[in-house]
Write a protein that holds these residues in place. Structure first.
Motif, PDB file in Angstrom:
ATOM      1  N   PHE A  29       0.828  -1.202   0.000  1.00 58.35           N
ATOM      2  CA  PHE A  29       0.000   0.000   0.000  1.00 58.35           C
ATOM      3  C   PHE A  29       0.865   1.255   0.000  1.00 58.35           C
ATOM      4  O   PHE A  29       0.653   2.168  -0.796  1.00 58.35           O
ATOM      5  CB  PHE A  29      -0.939   0.001   1.207  1.00 58.35           C
ATOM      6  CG  PHE A  29      -1.896   1.152   1.211  1.00 58.35           C
ATOM      7  CD1 PHE A  29      -3.111   1.061   0.556  1.00 58.35           C
ATOM      8  CD2 PHE A  29      -1.588   2.334   1.870  1.00 58.35           C
ATOM      9  CE1 PHE A  29      -4.007   2.141   0.543  1.00 58.35           C
ATOM     10  CE2 PHE A  29      -2.466   3.406   1.866  1.00 58.35           C
ATOM     11  CZ  PHE A  29      -3.672   3.307   1.194  1.00 58.35           C
ATOM     12  N   LEU A  30       1.859   1.289   0.875  1.00 57.03           N
ATOM     13  CA  LEU A  30       2.721   2.470   0.992  1.00 57.03           C
ATOM     14  C   LEU A  30       3.599   2.681  -0.239  1.00 57.03           C
ATOM     15  O   LEU A  30       4.013   3.804  -0.524  1.00 57.03           O
ATOM     16  CB  LEU A  30       3.561   2.380   2.260  1.00 57.03           C
ATOM     17  CG  LEU A  30       2.751   2.514   3.551  1.00 57.03           C
ATOM     18  CD1 LEU A  30       3.590   2.116   4.751  1.00 57.03           C
ATOM     19  CD2 LEU A  30       2.199   3.914   3.713  1.00 57.03           C
ATOM     20  N   ALA A  31       3.874   1.607  -0.981  1.00 64.09           N
ATOM     21  CA  ALA A  31       4.655   1.737  -2.213  1.00 64.09           C
ATOM     22  C   ALA A  31       3.802   2.293  -3.360  1.00 64.09           C
ATOM     23  O   ALA A  31       4.330   2.915  -4.284  1.00 64.09           O
ATOM     24  CB  ALA A  31       5.235   0.388  -2.609  1.00 64.09           C
ATOM     25  N   GLU A  32       2.484   2.080  -3.280  1.00 59.67           N
ATOM     26  CA  GLU A  32       1.590   2.461  -4.371  1.00 59.67           C
ATOM     27  C   GLU A  32       0.784   3.736  -4.123  1.00 59.67           C
ATOM     28  O   GLU A  32       0.444   4.440  -5.066  1.00 59.67           O
ATOM     29  CB  GLU A  32       0.604   1.315  -4.647  1.00 59.67           C
ATOM     30  CG  GLU A  32       1.259   0.022  -5.070  1.00 59.67           C
ATOM     31  CD  GLU A  32       1.910   0.105  -6.440  1.00 59.67           C
ATOM     32  OE1 GLU A  32       1.358   0.787  -7.324  1.00 59.67           O
ATOM     33  OE2 GLU A  32       2.980  -0.499  -6.614  1.00 59.67           O
ATOM     34  N   ILE A  33       0.431   4.004  -2.879  1.00 60.86           N
ATOM     35  CA  ILE A  33      -0.468   5.106  -2.541  1.00 60.86           C
ATOM     36  C   ILE A  33       0.276   6.144  -1.690  1.00 60.86           C
ATOM     37  O   ILE A  33       0.850   5.792  -0.661  1.00 60.86           O
ATOM     38  CB  ILE A  33      -1.693   4.592  -1.744  1.00 60.86           C
ATOM     39  CG1 ILE A  33      -2.395   3.448  -2.480  1.00 60.86           C
ATOM     40  CG2 ILE A  33      -2.651   5.737  -1.418  1.00 60.86           C
ATOM     41  CD1 ILE A  33      -3.013   3.819  -3.799  1.00 60.86           C
ATOM     42  N   PRO A  34       0.258   7.415  -2.085  1.00 66.38           N
ATOM     43  CA  PRO A  34       0.928   8.443  -1.286  1.00 66.38           C
ATOM     44  C   PRO A  34       0.288   8.613   0.096  1.00 66.38           C
ATOM     45  O   PRO A  34      -0.929   8.702   0.230  1.00 66.38           O
ATOM     46  CB  PRO A  34       0.753   9.715  -2.116  1.00 66.38           C
ATOM     47  CG  PRO A  34       0.538   9.232  -3.521  1.00 66.38           C
ATOM     48  CD  PRO A  34      -0.229   7.950  -3.361  1.00 66.38           C
ATOM     49  N   VAL A  35       1.146   8.631   1.110  1.00 61.92           N
ATOM     50  CA  VAL A  35       0.726   8.852   2.493  1.00 61.92           C
ATOM     51  C   VAL A  35       1.662   9.910   3.080  1.00 61.92           C
ATOM     52  O   VAL A  35       2.873   9.845   2.877  1.00 61.92           O
ATOM     53  CB  VAL A  35       0.814   7.546   3.323  1.00 61.92           C
ATOM     54  CG1 VAL A  35       0.498   7.814   4.790  1.00 61.92           C
ATOM     55  CG2 VAL A  35      -0.134   6.493   2.763  1.00 61.92           C
ATOM     56  N   TRP A  36       1.084  10.870   3.778  1.00 64.39           N
ATOM     57  CA  TRP A  36       1.879  11.921   4.411  1.00 64.39           C
ATOM     58  C   TRP A  36       1.662  11.884   5.917  1.00 64.39           C
ATOM     59  O   TRP A  36       0.542  11.716   6.389  1.00 64.39           O
ATOM     60  CB  TRP A  36       1.465  13.297   3.895  1.00 64.39           C
ATOM     61  CG  TRP A  36       1.785  13.513   2.455  1.00 64.39           C
ATOM     62  CD1 TRP A  36       2.930  14.033   1.938  1.00 64.39           C
ATOM     63  CD2 TRP A  36       0.948  13.212   1.336  1.00 64.39           C
ATOM     64  NE1 TRP A  36       2.849  14.073   0.566  1.00 64.39           N
ATOM     65  CE2 TRP A  36       1.644  13.568   0.172  1.00 64.39           C
ATOM     66  CE3 TRP A  36      -0.322  12.648   1.209  1.00 64.39           C
ATOM     67  CZ2 TRP A  36       1.114  13.398  -1.102  1.00 64.39           C
ATOM     68  CZ3 TRP A  36      -0.855  12.480  -0.060  1.00 64.39           C
ATOM     69  CH2 TRP A  36      -0.133  12.849  -1.186  1.00 64.39           C
ATOM     70  N   VAL A  37       2.744  12.041   6.656  1.00 69.89           N
ATOM     71  CA  VAL A  37       2.685  12.178   8.110  1.00 69.89           C
ATOM     72  C   VAL A  37       3.229  13.563   8.432  1.00 69.89           C
ATOM     73  O   VAL A  37       4.383  13.875   8.097  1.00 69.89           O
ATOM     74  CB  VAL A  37       3.507  11.080   8.826  1.00 69.89           C
ATOM     75  CG1 VAL A  37       3.506  11.313  10.328  1.00 69.89           C
ATOM     76  CG2 VAL A  37       2.960   9.694   8.491  1.00 69.89           C
ATOM     77  N   ASN A  38       2.391  14.370   9.035  1.00 67.65           N
ATOM     78  CA  ASN A  38       2.773  15.758   9.357  1.00 67.65           C
ATOM     79  C   ASN A  38       3.322  16.485   8.129  1.00 67.65           C
ATOM     80  O   ASN A  38       4.359  17.142   8.180  1.00 67.65           O
ATOM     81  CB  ASN A  38       3.783  15.779  10.508  1.00 67.65           C
ATOM     82  CG  ASN A  38       3.227  15.147  11.757  1.00 67.65           C
ATOM     83  OD1 ASN A  38       2.039  15.205  12.024  1.00 67.65           O
ATOM     84  ND2 ASN A  38       4.083  14.510  12.522  1.00 67.65           N
ATOM     85  N   HIS A  60      -8.348   8.898   0.722  1.00 70.20           N
ATOM     86  CA  HIS A  60      -8.959   8.343   1.929  1.00 70.20           C
ATOM     87  C   HIS A  60      -9.169   9.390   3.015  1.00 70.20           C
ATOM     88  O   HIS A  60      -9.890   9.142   3.972  1.00 70.20           O
ATOM     89  CB  HIS A  60      -8.118   7.190   2.497  1.00 70.20           C
ATOM     90  CG  HIS A  60      -8.080   5.999   1.603  1.00 70.20           C
ATOM     91  ND1 HIS A  60      -9.071   5.059   1.578  1.00 70.20           N
ATOM     92  CD2 HIS A  60      -7.174   5.610   0.686  1.00 70.20           C
ATOM     93  CE1 HIS A  60      -8.771   4.126   0.688  1.00 70.20           C
ATOM     94  NE2 HIS A  60      -7.620   4.452   0.129  1.00 70.20           N
ATOM     95  N   GLY A  61      -8.486  10.526   2.919  1.00 70.62           N
ATOM     96  CA  GLY A  61      -8.687  11.585   3.888  1.00 70.62           C
ATOM     97  C   GLY A  61      -7.557  11.733   4.890  1.00 70.62           C
ATOM     98  O   GLY A  61      -6.483  11.152   4.746  1.00 70.62           O
ATOM     99  N   THR A  62      -7.846  12.500   5.930  1.00 71.20           N
ATOM    100  CA  THR A  62      -6.864  12.854   6.951  1.00 71.20           C
ATOM    101  C   THR A  62      -7.400  12.470   8.318  1.00 71.20           C
ATOM    102  O   THR A  62      -8.585  12.604   8.580  1.00 71.20           O
ATOM    103  CB  THR A  62      -6.592  14.369   6.911  1.00 71.20           C
ATOM    104  OG1 THR A  62      -6.083  14.711   5.622  1.00 71.20           O
ATOM    105  CG2 THR A  62      -5.588  14.792   7.974  1.00 71.20           C
ATOM    106  N   PHE A  63      -6.503  11.972   9.174  1.00 71.52           N
ATOM    107  CA  PHE A  63      -6.894  11.704  10.554  1.00 71.52           C
ATOM    108  C   PHE A  63      -5.759  12.086  11.486  1.00 71.52           C
ATOM    109  O   PHE A  63      -4.601  12.140  11.084  1.00 71.52           O
ATOM    110  CB  PHE A  63      -7.338  10.248  10.761  1.00 71.52           C
ATOM    111  CG  PHE A  63      -6.294   9.207  10.468  1.00 71.52           C
ATOM    112  CD1 PHE A  63      -5.462   8.741  11.462  1.00 71.52           C
ATOM    113  CD2 PHE A  63      -6.173   8.676   9.200  1.00 71.52           C
ATOM    114  CE1 PHE A  63      -4.504   7.772  11.198  1.00 71.52           C
ATOM    115  CE2 PHE A  63      -5.220   7.697   8.923  1.00 71.52           C
ATOM    116  CZ  PHE A  63      -4.383   7.245   9.932  1.00 71.52           C
ATOM    117  N   MET A  64      -6.136  12.393  12.713  1.00 71.26           N
ATOM    118  CA  MET A  64      -5.188  12.825  13.738  1.00 71.26           C
ATOM    119  C   MET A  64      -5.048  11.711  14.778  1.00 71.26           C
ATOM    120  O   MET A  64      -6.035  11.080  15.142  1.00 71.26           O
ATOM    121  CB  MET A  64      -5.704  14.100  14.402  1.00 71.26           C
ATOM    122  CG  MET A  64      -4.775  14.688  15.434  1.00 71.26           C
ATOM    123  SD  MET A  64      -3.360  15.502  14.699  1.00 71.26           S
ATOM    124  CE  MET A  64      -4.032  17.079  14.314  1.00 71.26           C
TER     125      MET A  64
END
Length: 70
Positions: A29-38, A60-64
């Motif tokens: 998933f992390l290799a295919e879909i962009p994910v940002w932390v802070n 998928h949106g943002t969560f805290m």
């Protein structure tokens, strides 16, 4: 997302918010879909997330991350 422990890994968090079905899918998933932390792109499934961290997942949106003190 509320956590009871001091931290949660990014892979565990993805599973917890139902973006993936199993921890084994996190690497793909992390290799295919962009994910940002802070606001920084992240692709390490073992990245530790602490209360106050913000996670944004493309489409998928943002969560805290917050602490569940119960």
């Amino acid at each position: 997302m509320k956590i009871k422990d001091q931290f949660i890994t990014l892979g565990q968090a993805l599973k917890e918010v139902a973006v993936i079905d199993s921890g084994g899918q996190a690497k793909w998933f992390l290799a295919e879909i962009p994910v940002w932390v802070n606001d920084e792109e992240e692709n390490r499934r073992g990245r530790k997330l602490y209360p106050g961290d913000q996670v944004t997942i493309q489409d998928h949106g943002t969560f805290m991350i917050t602490r569940d003190d119960r």
